[in-house]
Write a protein that holds these residues in place. Structure first.
Motif, PDB file in Angstrom:
ATOM      1  N   THR A   1      40.055  22.089   1.013  1.00 46.62           N
ATOM      2  CA  THR A   1      40.912  23.270  -0.841  1.00 46.62           C
ATOM      3  C   THR A   1      40.972  23.170  -0.877  1.00 46.62           C
ATOM      4  OG1 THR A   1      40.584  24.732   1.316  1.00 46.62           O
ATOM      5  CG2 THR A   1      41.525  25.506  -0.526  1.00 46.62           C
ATOM      6  N   PRO A   2      40.910  22.816  -2.531  1.00 47.91           N
ATOM      7  CA  PRO A   2      42.366  22.158  -3.634  1.00 47.91           C
ATOM      8  C   PRO A   2      43.421  22.545  -3.777  1.00 47.91           C
ATOM      9  CG  PRO A   2      39.923  23.026  -4.661  1.00 47.91           C
ATOM     10  CD  PRO A   2      39.935  23.774  -3.193  1.00 47.91           C
ATOM     11  N   CYS A   3      44.746  21.512  -4.056  1.00 48.56           N
ATOM     12  CA  CYS A   3      45.852  22.495  -3.929  1.00 48.56           C
ATOM     13  C   CYS A   3      45.642  22.863  -5.693  1.00 48.56           C
ATOM     14  CB  CYS A   3      46.945  21.454  -4.313  1.00 48.56           C
ATOM     15  SG  CYS A   3      48.625  21.650  -3.999  1.00 48.56           S
ATOM     16  N   THR A   4      46.343  24.080  -5.540  1.00 46.27           N
ATOM     17  CA  THR A   4      46.587  25.249  -6.791  1.00 46.27           C
ATOM     18  C   THR A   4      47.559  25.755  -7.228  1.00 46.27           C
ATOM     19  OG1 THR A   4      45.001  26.992  -5.230  1.00 46.27           O
ATOM     20  CG2 THR A   4      43.784  25.375  -7.040  1.00 46.27           C
ATOM     21  N   VAL A   5      48.584  24.831  -6.481  1.00 47.06           N
ATOM     22  CA  VAL A   5      50.121  25.941  -7.624  1.00 47.06           C
ATOM     23  C   VAL A   5      50.498  25.717  -8.355  1.00 47.06           C
ATOM     24  CG1 VAL A   5      52.575  25.587  -6.908  1.00 47.06           C
ATOM     25  CG2 VAL A   5      50.642  24.633  -4.964  1.00 47.06           C
ATOM     26  N   PRO A   6      51.076  26.430  -9.358  1.00 52.29           N
ATOM     27  CA  PRO A   6      50.803  27.022 -10.489  1.00 52.29           C
ATOM     28  C   PRO A   6      52.216  26.232 -10.729  1.00 52.29           C
ATOM     29  CG  PRO A   6      50.977  29.073  -9.633  1.00 52.29           C
ATOM     30  CD  PRO A   6      50.854  28.239  -8.749  1.00 52.29           C
ATOM     31  N   VAL A   7      51.523  25.659 -12.288  1.00 51.79           N
ATOM     32  CA  VAL A   7      52.792  23.733 -12.885  1.00 51.79           C
ATOM     33  C   VAL A   7      54.480  24.725 -13.149  1.00 51.79           C
ATOM     34  CG1 VAL A   7      53.483  23.225 -14.759  1.00 51.79           C
ATOM     35  CG2 VAL A   7      51.110  23.232 -14.188  1.00 51.79           C
ATOM     36  N   LYS A   8      55.025  25.880 -13.045  1.00 48.06           N
ATOM     37  CA  LYS A   8      56.271  26.256 -12.501  1.00 48.06           C
ATOM     38  C   LYS A   8      57.155  26.150 -11.384  1.00 48.06           C
ATOM     39  CE  LYS A   8      55.530  30.606 -11.561  1.00 48.06           C
ATOM     40  NZ  LYS A   8      56.004  32.332 -11.532  1.00 48.06           N
ATOM     41  N   PHE A   9      56.050  25.620 -10.442  1.00 44.80           N
ATOM     42  CA  PHE A   9      56.936  25.849  -9.157  1.00 44.80           C
ATOM     43  C   PHE A   9      57.144  23.728  -9.466  1.00 44.80           C
ATOM     44  CE2 PHE A   9      54.225  29.503  -8.108  1.00 44.80           C
ATOM     45  CZ  PHE A   9      56.114  30.090  -8.058  1.00 44.80           C
ATOM     46  N   ALA A  10      56.403  23.054  -9.717  1.00 49.82           N
ATOM     47  CA  ALA A  10      56.807  21.364 -10.190  1.00 49.82           C
ATOM     48  C   ALA A  10      58.124  21.268 -10.032  1.00 49.82           C
ATOM     49  CB  ALA A  10      55.826  20.805 -10.727  1.00 49.82           C
ATOM     50  N   ASP A  11      59.094  22.003 -11.622  1.00 47.68           N
ATOM     51  CA  ASP A  11      59.979  22.039 -11.353  1.00 47.68           C
ATOM     52  C   ASP A  11      61.082  22.348 -11.554  1.00 47.68           C
ATOM     53  OD1 ASP A  11      62.391  21.912 -13.568  1.00 47.68           O
ATOM     54  OD2 ASP A  11      60.896  21.091 -15.643  1.00 47.68           O
ATOM     55  N   SER A  12      62.555  21.945 -11.528  1.00 42.44           N
ATOM     56  CA  SER A  12      63.480  22.932 -10.274  1.00 42.44           C
ATOM     57  C   SER A  12      64.222  24.403 -10.907  1.00 42.44           C
ATOM     58  CB  SER A  12      64.885  22.212 -10.041  1.00 42.44           C
ATOM     59  OG  SER A  12      65.065  21.460 -10.356  1.00 42.44           O
ATOM     60  N   LYS A  13      64.050  23.957 -12.442  1.00 41.72           N
ATOM     61  CA  LYS A  13      64.037  24.443 -13.432  1.00 41.72           C
ATOM     62  C   LYS A  13      63.980  25.560 -13.559  1.00 41.72           C
ATOM     63  CE  LYS A  13      66.395  21.362 -16.418  1.00 41.72           C
ATOM     64  NZ  LYS A  13      65.785  20.007 -16.254  1.00 41.72           N
TER      65      LYS A  13
END
Length: 119
Positions: A86-98
């Protein structure tokens, strides 16, 4: 250090193959190294710090969740893929602590800290 584990979900579904990182929140007077872990097929993660130390520094942390590059984005010499089914599909906004909006408090002992994301 406190032992930290939990489950990462996105819109109620477990997230497999994501990297979870806890970075001490200096604004809330937490100092020390970052800790990270990778989710398994059920979305469960366990954090480790520098030198393989289990857990994270006690205090407040900014949390990020990132996916590895997809098979199309990464170049593989062998052509084999180690990506989860199952591909990982987390929105990019969660990659930045800000922009992730995620924070957790680590306490002494064992911490069960679920991370519930919404797209």
């Amino acid at each position: 250090m406190g032992r930290v584990s939990g489950v990462v979900t996105l819109d109620g579904n477990p997230v497999a193959g994501a990297t979870v990182e806890f970075a001490p929140d200096n604004e809330r007077k937490t100092k020390g190294p970052k800790s990270s872990g990778v989710t398994d097929a059920q979305g469960k993660y366990t954090l480790s710090g520098p030198g393989g130390q289990t857990g994270a520094v006690v205090g407040f942390h900014k949390v990020t969740v990132t996916c590895p590059p997809s098979a199309e984005q990464s170049s593989s010499i062998s052509g084999a893929s180690s990506a989860p089914t199952t591909p990982c599909t987390v929105p990019v906004k969660f990659a930045d602590s800000k922009t992730s909006g995620e924070s957790k408090e680590v306490k002494t002992g064992t911490n069960d800290l679920p991370i519930t994301l919404k797209s």
